[in-house]
Structures are given as structure tokens and as C-alpha cells.
Scaffold this motif. Structure first.
Motif, PDB file in Angstrom:
ATOM      1  N   PRO A  10       0.795  -1.228   0.000  1.00 42.22           N
ATOM      2  CA  PRO A  10       0.000   0.000   0.000  1.00 42.22           C
ATOM      3  C   PRO A  10       0.828   1.279   0.000  1.00 42.22           C
ATOM      4  N   GLY A  11       0.432   2.204  -0.867  1.00 38.50           N
ATOM      5  CA  GLY A  11       0.972   3.548  -0.805  1.00 38.50           C
ATOM      6  C   GLY A  11       0.138   4.427   0.101  1.00 38.50           C
ATOM      7  N   VAL A  12      -1.026   3.918   0.507  1.00 40.38           N
ATOM      8  CA  VAL A  12      -1.924   4.623   1.422  1.00 40.38           C
ATOM      9  C   VAL A  12      -2.216   3.702   2.596  1.00 40.38           C
ATOM     10  N   LEU A  13      -2.029   4.222   3.810  1.00 39.38           N
ATOM     11  CA  LEU A  13      -2.316   3.460   5.019  1.00 39.38           C
ATOM     12  C   LEU A  13      -3.250   4.274   5.898  1.00 39.38           C
ATOM     13  N   VAL A  14      -4.374   3.671   6.267  1.00 37.64           N
ATOM     14  CA  VAL A  14      -5.297   4.290   7.217  1.00 37.64           C
ATOM     15  C   VAL A  14      -5.302   3.439   8.480  1.00 37.64           C
ATOM     16  N   ASN A  15      -4.798   4.016   9.570  1.00 40.45           N
ATOM     17  CA  ASN A  15      -4.778   3.339  10.866  1.00 40.45           C
ATOM     18  C   ASN A  15      -6.048   3.712  11.615  1.00 40.45           C
ATOM     19  N   GLY A  16      -7.024   2.806  11.559  1.00 41.75           N
ATOM     20  CA  GLY A  16      -8.340   3.164  12.059  1.00 41.75           C
ATOM     21  C   GLY A  16      -8.806   2.470  13.317  1.00 41.75           C
ATOM     22  N   VAL A  17      -8.066   1.500  13.812  1.00 40.24           N
ATOM     23  CA  VAL A  17      -8.528   0.758  14.987  1.00 40.24           C
ATOM     24  C   VAL A  17      -8.363   1.613  16.238  1.00 40.24           C
ATOM     25  N   GLY A  18      -9.327   1.537  17.118  1.00 43.76           N
ATOM     26  CA  GLY A  18      -9.224   2.263  18.380  1.00 43.76           C
ATOM     27  C   GLY A  18     -10.591   2.482  18.986  1.00 43.76           C
ATOM     28  N   GLY A  19     -10.599   3.254  20.062  1.00 39.72           N
ATOM     29  CA  GLY A  19     -11.861   3.585  20.717  1.00 39.72           C
ATOM     30  C   GLY A  19     -11.944   3.033  22.123  1.00 39.72           C
ATOM     31  N   ASP A  20     -12.778   3.659  22.919  1.00 39.09           N
ATOM     32  CA  ASP A  20     -13.051   3.225  24.291  1.00 39.09           C
ATOM     33  C   ASP A  20     -14.281   3.994  24.753  1.00 39.09           C
ATOM     34  N   THR A  21     -15.379   3.316  24.939  1.00 38.53           N
ATOM     35  CA  THR A  21     -16.631   3.981  25.305  1.00 38.53           C
ATOM     36  C   THR A  21     -16.904   3.931  26.806  1.00 38.53           C
ATOM     37  N   ARG A  22     -15.917   3.571  27.590  1.00 42.26           N
ATOM     38  CA  ARG A  22     -16.110   3.482  29.047  1.00 42.26           C
ATOM     39  C   ARG A  22     -15.860   4.847  29.680  1.00 42.26           C
ATOM     40  N   ALA A  23     -16.907   5.510  30.122  1.00 38.35           N
ATOM     41  CA  ALA A  23     -16.770   6.801  30.800  1.00 38.35           C
ATOM     42  C   ALA A  23     -16.497   6.538  32.282  1.00 38.35           C
ATOM     43  N   ARG A  24     -15.207   6.555  32.621  1.00 37.29           N
ATOM     44  CA  ARG A  24     -14.801   6.232  33.999  1.00 37.29           C
ATOM     45  C   ARG A  24     -13.843   7.283  34.522  1.00 37.29           C
ATOM     46  N   SER A  25     -13.917   7.528  35.830  1.00 41.13           N
ATOM     47  CA  SER A  25     -13.016   8.476  36.477  1.00 41.13           C
ATOM     48  C   SER A  25     -11.612   7.895  36.569  1.00 41.13           C
ATOM     49  N   VAL A  26     -10.614   8.768  36.613  1.00 42.73           N
ATOM     50  CA  VAL A  26      -9.229   8.314  36.760  1.00 42.73           C
ATOM     51  C   VAL A  26      -9.039   7.535  38.056  1.00 42.73           C
ATOM     52  N   ALA A  67       9.250   4.222  -2.710  1.00 41.13           N
ATOM     53  CA  ALA A  67       8.499   4.711  -3.865  1.00 41.13           C
ATOM     54  C   ALA A  67       8.572   6.220  -4.009  1.00 41.13           C
ATOM     55  N   GLY A  68       8.962   6.912  -2.935  1.00 39.09           N
ATOM     56  CA  GLY A  68       8.991   8.370  -2.962  1.00 39.09           C
ATOM     57  C   GLY A  68       7.618   9.006  -2.871  1.00 39.09           C
ATOM     58  N   TRP A  69       6.651   8.258  -2.360  1.00 36.91           N
ATOM     59  CA  TRP A  69       5.270   8.757  -2.246  1.00 36.91           C
ATOM     60  C   TRP A  69       4.511   7.900  -1.252  1.00 36.91           C
ATOM     61  N   GLY A  70       3.680   8.548  -0.433  1.00 38.69           N
ATOM     62  CA  GLY A  70       2.839   7.784   0.477  1.00 38.69           C
ATOM     63  C   GLY A  70       1.895   8.674   1.249  1.00 38.69           C
ATOM     64  N   ARG A  71       0.853   8.062   1.771  1.00 43.31           N
ATOM     65  CA  ARG A  71      -0.126   8.748   2.599  1.00 43.31           C
ATOM     66  C   ARG A  71      -0.422   7.869   3.822  1.00 43.31           C
ATOM     67  N   VAL A  72      -0.259   8.443   4.994  1.00 40.58           N
ATOM     68  CA  VAL A  72      -0.647   7.768   6.234  1.00 40.58           C
ATOM     69  C   VAL A  72      -1.646   8.662   6.948  1.00 40.58           C
ATOM     70  N   VAL A  73      -2.793   8.108   7.298  1.00 38.23           N
ATOM     71  CA  VAL A  73      -3.796   8.846   8.061  1.00 38.23           C
ATOM     72  C   VAL A  73      -4.130   8.038   9.313  1.00 38.23           C
ATOM     73  N   ASN A  74      -3.948   8.674  10.467  1.00 39.72           N
ATOM     74  CA  ASN A  74      -4.215   8.035  11.747  1.00 39.72           C
ATOM     75  C   ASN A  74      -5.491   8.597  12.347  1.00 39.72           C
ATOM     76  N   LEU A  75      -6.356   7.716  12.827  1.00 40.86           N
ATOM     77  CA  LEU A  75      -7.558   8.180  13.503  1.00 40.86           C
ATOM     78  C   LEU A  75      -7.225   8.480  14.955  1.00 40.86           C
ATOM     79  N   ALA A  76      -7.219   9.772  15.272  1.00 40.93           N
ATOM     80  CA  ALA A  76      -7.007  10.211  16.645  1.00 40.93           C
ATOM     81  C   ALA A  76      -8.385  10.375  17.291  1.00 40.93           C
ATOM     82  N   SER A  77      -8.585  11.443  18.020  1.00 44.18           N
ATOM     83  CA  SER A  77      -9.872  11.689  18.666  1.00 44.18           C
ATOM     84  C   SER A  77      -9.851  13.086  19.253  1.00 44.18           C
ATOM     85  N   VAL A  78     -11.026  13.683  19.359  1.00 42.52           N
ATOM     86  CA  VAL A  78     -11.119  14.943  20.093  1.00 42.52           C
ATOM     87  C   VAL A  78     -10.588  14.762  21.501  1.00 42.52           C
ATOM     88  N   ALA A  79     -10.682  13.540  22.035  1.00 38.02           N
ATOM     89  CA  ALA A  79     -10.179  13.268  23.381  1.00 38.02           C
ATOM     90  C   ALA A  79      -8.679  13.515  23.483  1.00 38.02           C
TER      91      ALA A  79
END
Length: 250
Positions: A81-97, A130-142
Motif C-alpha cells: 500500500p501507498g496509502v495506510l489508514v490506521n483506524g482501529v481504536g476507541g473506548d466507550t467506558r466513561a470512567r473516572s481516573v 516509492a517516494g510517495w505515500g499517505r498515512v492517516v491516523n484516527l485520533a480523537s477529540v479526546a
């Protein structure tokens, strides 16, 4: 071995935002390699892509670096791939530190950050060649600020994704490889809706009330910016964090 401009690898492609990203990239003419640990789900997405599918889906757990290395090594030269999308993640547990443990932090980092590190490390050398590529990582507003929807371990991991994105962008820019992050707010995926379905209506209303747009984002809206950053015309955009959050963080 060099990467192909017309091939994209999308992790977490069995559902949600990343399934929509895969469909969006296919519609833009790319051939797509899907990766997900849920074999049944990822094959359903593959069935809808038809001849835009580069090869059979890769079934692997992104928290297992050895499985990821084997999956990437299995790619034929025409599927690098010349394009990579790193999309795995998430955590829906709203818990205090005060409720969190070291195990929670380790899980958050392994799922949200270590997987991004591993996939980038495995795929970027072929892009550099290849001298070319695209990487996009899914971060979060968090990872940009704080969260009312998850927990401190998740925030720390997503902040790490943003830092990793910026360093990689700096190092890889001379090689024609862009690295960007998309920081989504609350997106109405099936996973999010399931996580909130047992909450009292007032609980959900309270959280939505903090979003200036007054609603969840759609999966299509979430995927659209990711697809743009994968394109040829995004070549001068690198090291950015693009906020897609309905004004939740401005």
C-alpha cells in the motif's frame, strides 16, 4: 520493494468509520486491502467492494504485532500500500481516573497507539522507496483536550497518536510521504449507539448538548476527511490534526 500509489490498506475495516473509508477510497479508484480481526464482518465489507478489492481481506488482531508483521509480509508486490489508514481504536467506558488501573492504561495504549506504531513501521519503508505515500491516523477529540465520553487512559493513548503523527510527518516529508491525523468527535457508529442505548435519555441529551452542532456526526462525514487526506491533492498537508467534531473542540 516499493509501495503502489493505487493501493490502500485500511485497518479496522470491518465496520464503522473505516468500512466507510474503504468504500470511499474504492469509489475514488483505489484498490483496497482490508484488515480486521472480525473475519465475518470484514468479508461482508469485501463483498461490497467487488473488483476494487486488491486481495482477500487480512484477518488479524492489531494488538498482536507478530500477526500484523505476518499479514504485511504476505502482501505481494502489487498489493504493497501507498496509502495506510490506521483506524482501529476507541473506548466507550466513561470512567473516572480514580477507577482506572495500570491494566486499563496498557490496554488503551496497546489498542489505540501501539497498533498505529506497528502498522506505520511495517508499511512506511515501501512508501519511502516509492517516494510517495499517505498515512492517516484516527485520533480523537479526546486526544486534543479532555473527554466527557471516555476516560483518561484513552485520552493519553490518543494524545500519543497525535504526537506520533507529528514526528513521523517531520521525518517522512522529505521522502514524499505525508502523515496526518483526524480527530473525530462523537460519530454515530453502530458501536457508539450500542454503548449508549442503555443510558437514560437525559444522559445522552446532556452530552449532545455540549456539541455546538447539536448532533452526532455521521459516518460519511467522519470518513470524508480521511479519504481527502489520502489523495494526491493532499500532498502539501502533513503533520496536521484535522478536527471533525461539530464544534466540540475549537
Amino acid at each position: 520493494m516499493t509501495a503502489r500509489h493505487d493501493v490502500a490498506l485500511v485497518t479496522g475495516a470491518g465496520s464503522g468509520i473505516c468500512a466507510e473509508v474503504a468504500r470511499g477510497l474504492a469509489a475514488r479508484g483505489l484498490r483496497v486491502v482490508l484488515l480486521d480481526k472480525d473475519a465475518e464482518a470484514v468479508h461482508r465489507v469485501a463483498d461490497g467492494l467487488g473488483d476494487r478489492l486488491a486481495r482477500h481481506p487480512l484477518v488479524a488482531d492489531v494488538t498482536d504485532p507478530h500477526a500484523l508483521a505476518s499479514a504485511v509480509d504476505s502482501l505481494a508486490p502489487q498489493h504493497r500500500p501507498g496509502v495506510l489508514v490506521n483506524g482501529v481504536g476507541g473506548d466507550t467506558r466513561a470512567r473516572s481516573v480514580t477507577e482506572l488501573t495500570e491494566a486499563d492504561l496498557q490496554e488503551a495504549v496497546t489498542h489505540n497507539l501501539a497498533s498505529v506504531f506497528t502498522m506505520t513501521r511495517l508499511c512506511v519503508p515501501a512508501m519511502v522507496a516509492a517516494g510517495w505515500g499517505r498515512v492517516v491516523n484516527l485520533a480523537s477529540v479526546a486526544g486534543r483536550t479532555y473527554t466527557r465520553f471516555s476516560n483518561a487512559a484513552y485520552v493519553a493513548a490518543k494524545a500519543g497518536v497525535i504526537g506520533f503523527t507529528k514526528q513521523c510527518a517531520y521525518e517522512l516529508a522529505p521522502h514524499g510521504v505525508t502523515v496526518n491525523a483526524v480527530a473525530h468527535g462523537v460519530i454515530g457508529t453502530e458501536r457508539i449507539r450500542r454503548a449508549w442505548e442503555d443510558k437514560p435519555p437525559q444522559w445522552t441529551a446532556d452530552r449532545v448538548s455540549h456539541i455546538p452542532a447539536g448532533r452526532f456526526g455521521s459516518v460519511a462525514e467522519a470518513a470524508g476527511m480521511v479519504c481527502h487526506l489520502c489523495g494526491e491533492d493532499a500532498g502539501y498537508t502533513t503533520g496536521t490534526v484535522v478536527d471533525v467534531n461539530g464544534g466540540l473542540h475549537i
